[in-house]
Design a protein around this motif. Structure first.
Motif, short mmCIF file in Angstrom:
data_model
loop_
_atom_site.label_atom_id
_atom_site.label_comp_id
_atom_site.label_asym_id
_atom_site.label_seq_id
_atom_site.Cartn_x
_atom_site.Cartn_y
_atom_site.Cartn_z
N GLY A 1 0.83 -1.21 0.00
CA GLY A 1 0.00 0.00 0.00
C GLY A 1 0.86 1.26 0.00
O GLY A 1 0.57 2.21 -0.71
N ASP A 2 1.93 1.25 0.82
CA ASP A 2 2.83 2.41 0.85
C ASP A 2 3.49 2.61 -0.50
O ASP A 2 3.63 3.75 -0.99
CB ASP A 2 3.90 2.21 1.93
CG ASP A 2 3.31 2.25 3.33
OD1 ASP A 2 3.97 1.75 4.26
OD2 ASP A 2 2.18 2.78 3.49
N ALA A 3 3.96 1.49 -1.10
CA ALA A 3 4.64 1.60 -2.40
C ALA A 3 3.67 2.10 -3.47
O ALA A 3 4.03 2.90 -4.32
CB ALA A 3 5.23 0.25 -2.80
N GLU A 4 2.42 1.57 -3.42
CA GLU A 4 1.43 2.00 -4.42
C GLU A 4 1.13 3.49 -4.26
O GLU A 4 1.05 4.23 -5.24
CB GLU A 4 0.15 1.20 -4.27
CG GLU A 4 -0.92 1.59 -5.28
CD GLU A 4 -2.19 0.76 -5.16
OE1 GLU A 4 -3.01 0.82 -6.08
OE2 GLU A 4 -2.34 0.05 -4.15
N TYR A 5 0.96 3.94 -3.01
CA TYR A 5 0.70 5.36 -2.77
C TYR A 5 1.84 6.22 -3.31
O TYR A 5 1.64 7.25 -3.97
CB TYR A 5 0.53 5.60 -1.28
CG TYR A 5 0.38 7.05 -0.91
CD1 TYR A 5 1.46 7.80 -0.44
CD2 TYR A 5 -0.85 7.70 -1.04
CE1 TYR A 5 1.32 9.13 -0.12
CE2 TYR A 5 -0.99 9.04 -0.72
CZ TYR A 5 0.10 9.75 -0.26
OH TYR A 5 -0.03 11.06 0.05
N SER A 6 3.08 5.76 -3.06
CA SER A 6 4.25 6.53 -3.49
C SER A 6 4.32 6.61 -5.01
O SER A 6 4.54 7.68 -5.59
CB SER A 6 5.54 5.90 -2.95
OG SER A 6 5.57 5.99 -1.53
N TYR A 7 4.14 5.45 -5.68
CA TYR A 7 4.29 5.50 -7.15
C TYR A 7 3.17 6.32 -7.79
O TYR A 7 3.38 7.02 -8.78
CB TYR A 7 4.41 4.09 -7.74
CG TYR A 7 3.17 3.48 -8.36
CD1 TYR A 7 2.67 3.94 -9.58
CD2 TYR A 7 2.49 2.43 -7.73
CE1 TYR A 7 1.56 3.36 -10.16
CE2 TYR A 7 1.38 1.84 -8.31
CZ TYR A 7 0.90 2.32 -9.52
OH TYR A 7 -0.20 1.76 -10.10
N ARG A 8 1.96 6.28 -7.20
CA ARG A 8 0.88 7.10 -7.77
C ARG A 8 1.14 8.59 -7.52
O ARG A 8 0.85 9.44 -8.36
CB ARG A 8 -0.47 6.69 -7.18
CG ARG A 8 -0.94 5.32 -7.65
CD ARG A 8 -2.38 5.06 -7.24
NE ARG A 8 -2.81 3.73 -7.65
CZ ARG A 8 -3.28 3.43 -8.86
NH1 ARG A 8 -3.34 4.40 -9.77
NH2 ARG A 8 -3.66 2.21 -9.16
#
Length: 657
Positions: free
Chosen positions: A271-278
């Protein structure tokens, strides 16, 4: 940017100098300072120990450079700046002068402050005059009513015996009036329709229409669904490829470390990685969208190919690369988490999880198909609205021309009918003629008096409004940024309305006037690009375009005729002063970003061209080359050499033995 011979930094220019009496005589000039080696190699030594000069061959190094080669017409001229007069709308006294001639001001800066007491005194006088004029206006309105009543009474008596003739006249006039009103209404209706469609095109540009039909939201939905589908597919692949032994001790570099890590913890990391890449993706799209001259898609393609686009500065390229790389790095981490979660969960979930994922995949693919269909529908509406608006305007403009012709015809018929009806009425109602004329004259006189009083009232009201505005802002402010050319008043001066108080040059508009000979004027046209070199700023590059060309000779003589050409300077003109001298080059031909060498390095033999190249080990090699455009001093190299190669200029000298 300027293309002058002293400051280009690359390339060369061939300049035609007007006034030589013959078109075609060219004066050569370099547009760049060529990088030349300073070491001269002696190939042959003195052969005799006597005082007899013997020839020996020497070489001068010259680098193969990259730059522009330019041919153009060059002339010198002087700079003029657009000036704006600054006035004040009412009579008053100067309270304070805040600027001096030669001072630079920004738009909105206060130049002069004025005395409000004088304005207040004049405002009070105007308000008193307005009250008096209003009383007069009310009296005229009452008198108009009385005059109309009396005139109508006399008119009714005179027209009592001729009602039939008068009715016929009125019906004829009314009929034509209705025709005119109908034609006028048709014109107005079409104009309103044109305005509606034009407002649609003007107010709703592409971005507004895209928002109206939700195109960007649909694209975001498609992007999200495709990402989700990719995620589910990766989970399915991981489940299908995961062995029954689970993930204990797994060292696969595709996964994030997951020994003794729960799926819940991995989901948090994902979730953290997805938030960052978005977030980085949104930052990239915002940054890319702010760069003029490029679309987000063009910049994305350039970054994927690793090729910096022409027209994009190094700093812009480095900044956009940094944001793009952060987006990609975080997206790769997100995919690692996706694969790891699927990998770790495979043993526990097995076929049940796979079935759920396949069901989820089917649902997502269905949603994606629906979103794509929605895109097709909405984008078609988007295009259709533009197309319909433009077609409607074209059709309505044609209808408007026809309606305007009918309206003019109706007006003409109305005038002709009025004359005819009036003549008929005169013939049949001669007894009522004097009464009608007397009635109309009385009304016109009364109306004229009312209008005169109303005009006086309106004039005073406008003056009061103007005076109140002046009282609220007793300041003269700069209408543009630039230099104060002159200040026409001092503290305590009395000024009249609209007197010029100060003159400010507009730093956004500078012009250079040059004289071009009749031999070269054909090479100059409105809008033609120019390179400019100011004597005051020899290291700075300016460009401009031809703004106007005089058709009358600027100067003439026994052998020379020339014409004045005005050039509008591009970009920031804040450093320019009235009367500055500049060299202007009107480009007739230019090739950009090419390899070139001095013509002196090239020799020809049997229809081929060669240069001598000095290699890194000091050896000299004769190399065949292919050449292109030349300005007479430098030649374009299209094959055989690379940028930075050292080529030699060969010459023969004599020295005493």
């Amino acid at each position: 940017m300027s293309n002058s011979t002293a400051e280009m930094g690359k390339g060369a220019a061939l300049l035609k100098k007007p006034g030589n009496g013959k078109k075609g005589k060219l004066a050569l000039g370099l547009a760049a300072v060529l990088a030349a080696g300073g070491i001269i190699y002696q190939i042959s030594a003195a052969l005799k120990a006597e005082s007899i000069s013997e020839p020996e061959t020497v070489y001068k190094e010259s680098k193969v450079s990259r730059g522009d080669i330019t041919v153009g017409v060059s002339e010198s001229g002087t700079t003029s700046l657009e000036t704006l007069m600054h006035t004040f709308s009412v009579n008053t006294t100067v309270d304070e002068v805040l600027v001096k001639a030669g001072q630079y001001v920004e738009k909105g800066d206060i130049l002069i402050k004025l005395d409000s007491s004088d304005i207040q005194e004049e405002l009070t006088e105007l308000q008193n005059s307005y009250r008096t004029a209003n009383v007069k206006y009310q009296e005229q309105l009452l008198q108009q009513t009385l005059t109309k009543t009396n005139a109508e009474s006399v008119r009714r008596e005179s027209l009592a015996k001729t009602d039939a003739a008068g009715l016929e006249y009125d019906l004829s006039i009314d009929d034509k009036n209705l025709t005119v009103l109908s034609a006028e209404d048709s014109v107005k209706t079409i104009q309103e329709q044109i305005k509606y469609y034009q407002d649609l095109l003007d107010a709703e540009d592409e971005d507004d229409l895209r928002e109206k039909y939700g195109l960007d939201d649909i694209l975001d939905e498609i992007d999200s669904l495709e990402s989700d589908i990719s995620y589910v597919n990766s989970q399915i692949r991981a489940l299908q490829n995961t062995s029954s032994s689970g993930c204990s001790g797994c060292s696969n570099s595709l996964y994030v470390p997951h020994d003794n890590v729960t799926v819940t913890e991995l989901e948090d990391g994902k979730g953290d990685a997805e938030y960052s890449y978005r977030q980085y993706k949104a930052s990239f799209q915002e940054a890319a969208g702010s760069i003029d001259g490029f679309t987000v898609q063009q910049l994305t393609a350039a970054l994927e190919a690793g090729i910096q686009p022409d027209g994009l500065s190094d700093s812009q390229w480095e900044d956009i690369q940094a944001v793009y790389q952060k987006w990609q790095d975080n997206y790769e981490l997100y995919q690692q988490y996706v694969d790891t979660i699927a990998h770790v969960s495979a043993k526990d979930n097995g076929s049940v999880q796979l079935g759920n994922l396949e069901t989820q995949l089917s649902s997502l693919e269905s949603q994606l198909k629906q979103a794509e269909q929605n895109w097709d529908t909405q984008s078609e509406k988007f295009e259709q609205e533009y197309d319909d608006a433009e077609n409607q305007i074209e059709s309505l403009e044609s209808q408007l021309k026809s309606a305007e012709i009918k309206y003019q015809q109706a007006l003409l018929n109305q005038q002709l009918n009025s004359i005819t009806a009036e003549n008929d009425r005169i013939n049949s109602l001669s007894g009522a003629e004097n009464a009608e004329i007397t009635y109309q004259l009385a009304l016109l006189q009364a109306e004229s008096s009312v209008l005169s009083a109303e005009d006086e009232l309106t004039t005073l009201q406008n003056k009061i409004s103007e005076m109140q505005d002046a009282l609220n802002d007793c300041e003269v402010k700069a209408r543009c940024s630039g230099l104060v050319m002159s200040v026409m008043v001092n503290e305590g001066d009395e000024i009249t309305d609209n007197t010029t108080l100060a003159i400010v040059s507009n730093s956004e508009k500078a012009y250079i006037t040059v004289s071009i000979s009749q031999d070269d004027i054909a090479d100059v046209s409105i809008g033609k690009e120019c390179n400019i070199l100011f004597a005051a700023y020899p290291e700075e590059k300016y460009t401009g375009v031809v703004d106007s060309i005089s058709t009358s000779p600027a100067r003439s003589g026994a052998s020379t005729v020339s014409y004045s050409v005005s050039v509008l300077v591009d970009g920031d003109c804040t450093k320019l002063y009235e009367g500055m001298t500049a060299d202007v080059t009107f480009i007739t031909k230019e090739i950009q970003d090419v390899l070139y060498v001095s013509n002196r390095t090239i020799t020809s033999e049997d229809g081929k061209q060669y240069v001598k190249v000095k290699r890194e080990d000091g050896t000299i090699e004769r190399v065949e080359v292919a050449t292109g455009f030349s300005d007479g001093t430098n030649a374009e190299i299209t094959g055989g050499l690379s940028e930075g190669d050292i080529v030699l200029i060969e010459s023969t000298i004599r020295r005493s033995a």
